[in-house]
Design a protein around this motif. Sequence first.
Motif, short mmCIF file in Angstrom:
data_model
loop_
_atom_site.label_atom_id
_atom_site.label_comp_id
_atom_site.label_asym_id
_atom_site.label_seq_id
_atom_site.Cartn_x
_atom_site.Cartn_y
_atom_site.Cartn_z
N THR A 70 55.20 44.60 34.91
CA THR A 70 55.16 43.15 34.91
C THR A 70 55.45 42.66 36.32
O THR A 70 56.22 43.28 37.05
N SER A 71 54.81 41.56 36.71
CA SER A 71 54.98 41.07 38.07
C SER A 71 54.54 39.61 38.16
O SER A 71 53.65 39.18 37.44
N LYS A 72 55.16 38.87 39.08
CA LYS A 72 54.73 37.51 39.40
C LYS A 72 53.63 37.52 40.45
O LYS A 72 53.04 36.48 40.75
N SER A 73 53.36 38.68 41.04
CA SER A 73 52.38 38.81 42.11
C SER A 73 51.51 40.04 41.83
O SER A 73 52.03 41.12 41.59
N VAL A 74 50.18 39.85 41.86
CA VAL A 74 49.25 40.94 41.62
C VAL A 74 48.31 41.05 42.82
O VAL A 74 47.70 40.06 43.22
N THR A 75 48.21 42.25 43.38
CA THR A 75 47.35 42.49 44.53
C THR A 75 46.18 43.38 44.14
O THR A 75 46.37 44.38 43.44
N LEU A 76 44.99 43.02 44.61
CA LEU A 76 43.79 43.82 44.41
C LEU A 76 43.30 44.27 45.77
O LEU A 76 43.20 43.45 46.70
N ALA A 77 43.00 45.54 45.89
CA ALA A 77 42.39 46.07 47.11
C ALA A 77 40.93 45.62 47.14
O ALA A 77 40.28 45.53 46.10
N LEU A 78 40.42 45.34 48.33
CA LEU A 78 39.01 45.00 48.48
C LEU A 78 38.26 46.21 49.05
O LEU A 78 38.80 46.95 49.88
N LYS A 79 37.04 46.39 48.60
CA LYS A 79 36.22 47.49 49.10
C LYS A 79 35.88 47.24 50.56
O LYS A 79 35.74 46.08 50.98
N PRO A 80 35.73 48.30 51.35
CA PRO A 80 35.35 48.11 52.76
C PRO A 80 33.93 47.56 52.86
O PRO A 80 33.12 47.71 51.96
N GLY A 81 33.66 46.91 53.98
CA GLY A 81 32.32 46.40 54.25
C GLY A 81 32.03 45.05 53.63
O GLY A 81 30.86 44.71 53.41
N LEU A 82 33.05 44.26 53.39
CA LEU A 82 32.86 42.93 52.81
C LEU A 82 31.98 42.10 53.75
O LEU A 82 32.24 42.02 54.95
N ARG A 83 30.94 41.54 53.19
CA ARG A 83 30.03 40.72 53.99
C ARG A 83 30.54 39.29 54.07
O ARG A 83 31.22 38.82 53.15
N PRO A 84 30.19 38.56 55.12
CA PRO A 84 30.57 37.15 55.19
C PRO A 84 30.00 36.39 53.99
O PRO A 84 28.89 36.66 53.55
N GLY A 85 30.80 35.46 53.48
CA GLY A 85 30.34 34.65 52.36
C GLY A 85 31.48 34.26 51.45
O GLY A 85 32.65 34.42 51.78
N ALA A 86 31.11 33.74 50.28
CA ALA A 86 32.08 33.26 49.30
C ALA A 86 32.34 34.33 48.25
O ALA A 86 31.44 35.06 47.85
N TYR A 87 33.60 34.36 47.79
CA TYR A 87 34.03 35.35 46.79
C TYR A 87 34.92 34.66 45.76
O TYR A 87 35.65 33.72 46.09
N VAL A 88 34.84 35.14 44.53
CA VAL A 88 35.62 34.57 43.44
C VAL A 88 36.64 35.59 42.96
O VAL A 88 36.29 36.71 42.59
N VAL A 89 37.90 35.19 42.99
CA VAL A 89 39.00 35.99 42.45
C VAL A 89 39.28 35.42 41.07
O VAL A 89 39.57 34.23 40.94
N MET A 90 39.16 36.25 40.04
CA MET A 90 39.29 35.74 38.67
C MET A 90 40.24 36.62 37.87
O MET A 90 40.43 37.79 38.18
N TRP A 91 40.82 36.02 36.83
CA TRP A 91 41.74 36.78 36.00
C TRP A 91 41.85 36.18 34.61
O TRP A 91 41.61 35.00 34.40
N LYS A 92 42.20 37.05 33.69
CA LYS A 92 42.68 36.67 32.37
C LYS A 92 43.95 37.48 32.19
O LYS A 92 43.92 38.70 32.14
N ASN A 93 45.08 36.78 32.20
CA ASN A 93 46.34 37.51 32.15
C ASN A 93 47.10 37.22 30.86
O ASN A 93 46.87 36.22 30.20
N LEU A 94 47.97 38.15 30.57
CA LEU A 94 48.91 38.00 29.47
C LEU A 94 50.28 37.82 30.08
O LEU A 94 50.78 38.72 30.77
N GLY A 95 50.86 36.64 29.89
CA GLY A 95 52.20 36.39 30.41
C GLY A 95 53.24 37.15 29.60
O GLY A 95 53.01 37.50 28.44
N VAL A 96 54.38 37.39 30.20
CA VAL A 96 55.45 38.10 29.49
C VAL A 96 55.94 37.27 28.30
O VAL A 96 56.55 37.82 27.38
N ASP A 97 55.63 35.98 28.30
CA ASP A 97 56.02 35.13 27.16
C ASP A 97 54.98 35.16 26.04
O ASP A 97 55.13 34.49 25.03
#
Length: 112
Positions: A70-97
Amino acid sequence: MPRSVTINFSEAVEVRLSSFKVYPLEAPPEALGNFTQLKRLARPLVQRVLPLRNDAARRVDAGVTTTARTSKSVTLALKPGLRPGAYVVMWKNLGVDGHTETDFFVFVYRPS
């Protein structure tokens, strides 16, 4: 190039029982400075791909690097070679509550 992206929550989430993804966003160059337009473009993408399984080849993240259960902070590694542009970070999480939350944010990568 960014190597990771971190999502900070106000309360702890069950990391292994949640889903986190980063996808490229098809957006016209003129939209890259307009985050209202980017959010509008991102919403249907999130609805379409967040429930998908076995989609690692289409994603730009290499998975969650947060090792805590469990954590208040979640980090995702990004693959190398990211091209310039827009990216969407998305999630569906289950809170501890026990509550779930689905959301996203958009970032733009512009190398200097």
